[in-house]
Scaffold this active site. Structure first.
Site: not given
Length: 398
Positions: A184, A268, A321, A324, A340, A343, A350
């Site tokens: 990323d 990406e 996330c 989960c 999150c 969870c 990042d």
């Protein structure tokens, strides 16, 4: 397999004058051919082929005697390059071919054949220019396809030789989740890897901005066209050249390391051209040079038999996330670390994006493989978010 080798030229005064004649003649013929193609299409609705344009060269040499002082093949390459420019315009819609200006300090011309290298004496033979001293720092074997002689904004001369080394393109090596790395890109850190490591952004332009500002102010105080004005402009050009060289060195070293240590790389598909329209981030995004980084990863993966996996730009890699699969639709750009609600995991934005990029790339619809662990359902962004402004879409990925 085709590979290009670039070398620095050191021409003497006579050879430099001959190179400049080739540059000026090729630019003149390019502009003339472009004008003829536009006029012919306007009047007849058909385009002129490169063969039809090359048939005009003997007549042009009689009409313009200075064209006889240069080699014929660089002039013939002009029509081929012009055809390629129009083909790119119609296929990729990148922009209509423009007339070349003599004020542009960066100029070039091409030889399709006739160039010879003498490795012992360190010279390159250019037709109608002669044996030019050259820094032949890299040896190669193969057939020379084309040779491009260029002049930079700082007055340096280079020759770029495209070589066919007769070797087949290596096949892509098999990979799995362990030999794949997710990447990323960002501004605070240039790249964030799925293994949790981060590489700092060198911010080369920002570090040199103070010096560059002083040099540009010096140019503005000079009388335009004077010798001092030209000297001040040369200093600015040298500063920009240093910045470009430092950036290129950083990108080459980083991309080579990533390709060497992994069998597959997941990235990406970013809309960089849209992101730079954000006036607050345009300078920093341009300094990061993400597009050039992707190009280097692409060609180095092909060269070494590695695989480059690219996921869609609308996949919500930052908002899901990785533990989960919870989709945090309310995540904002300023939320660098979030918890999150499903969870309870504390997530670095990042690193989470890098892990999800790797996960998305290895799913069945991309490579036929799954990551071990909890399955994640990709929930694409809504049509409204896809049709949002480019600046908002770009800012969400930084």
């Amino acid at each position: 397999m085709l590979q290009a080798y670039k070398y620095r030229l050191y021409p003497n005064a006579i050879q430099m004058e001959s190179i400049e004649k080739h540059i000026n003649a090729c630019r003149f013929v390019y502009n003339l051919f472009l004008e003829k193609k536009i006029k012919h299409y306007t009047e007849h609705g058909k385009t002129l082929s490169c063969f039809a344009l090359n048939k005009m060269l003997p007549t042009l040499k009689i009409e313009f005697p200075f064209l006889q002082d240069v080699h014929s093949q660089p002039l013939q390459m002009v029509s081929r390059n012009l055809d390629n420019a129009f083909t790119k315009f119609f296929r990729e819609k990148k922009g209509f071919p423009k007339f070349k200006s003599k004020k542009n300090p960066v100029q070039s011309f091409q030889y399709p054949q006739g160039v010879k290298l003498n490795w012992g004496s360190g010279k390159v033979y250019l037709p109608k220019v002669g044996n030019v001293s050259c820094k032949l720092h890299r040896f190669f074997e193969g057939d020379i396809k084309t040779c491009t002689v260029s002049r930079t904004s700082t007055g340096k001369y280079f020759v770029s030789i495209l070589v066919d080394n007769k070797e087949p393109v290596p096949e892509s090596q098999p990979f799995n989740s362990e030999s794949t790395i997710g990447i990323d890109v960002g501004l605070t850190h240039f790249v964030i890897l799925s293994d949790g490591s981060k590489v700092e952004n060198p911010r080369i332009l920002k570090k040199a901005s103070a010096k560059l500002k002083r040099l540009q102010q010096s140019v503005s105080r000079k009388v335009k066209g004077s010798n001092n004005y030209k000297k001040a402009k040369l200093k600015v050009a040298k500063c920009h050249e240093t910045i470009a060289n430092q950036r290129s060195d950083f990108l080459h070293k980083l991309s080579f390391t990533l390709v060497s240590e992994n069998q597959a790389i997941a990235i990406e598909d970013l809309n960089v051209s849209g992101m730079v329209k954000n006036r607050r981030l345009a300078k920093h995004i341009a300094d990061a040079s993400w597009s050039e980084f992707r190009k280097q990863l692409d060609y180095k993966c092909k060269k070494f038999g590695k695989t480059l996996l690219v996921i869609g730009r609308f996949d919500p890699s930052s908002k899901i996330c990785n533990h989960c699969g919870y989709h945090n639709k309310d995540l904002k750009l300023g939320d660098r670390i979030w918890t999150c609600p499903d969870c309870g995991a504390e997530i670095d934005r990042d690193i989470n994006a890098a892990i999800n990029i790797k996960r998305f790339a290895l799913m069945k619809q991309n490579t036929g493989q799954d990551l071990p662990g909890e399955p994640v359902e990709i929930e694409s962004d809504s049509l409204a978010s896809k049709n949002a402004s480019i600046n908002e879409a770009g800012s969400q990925r930084l």
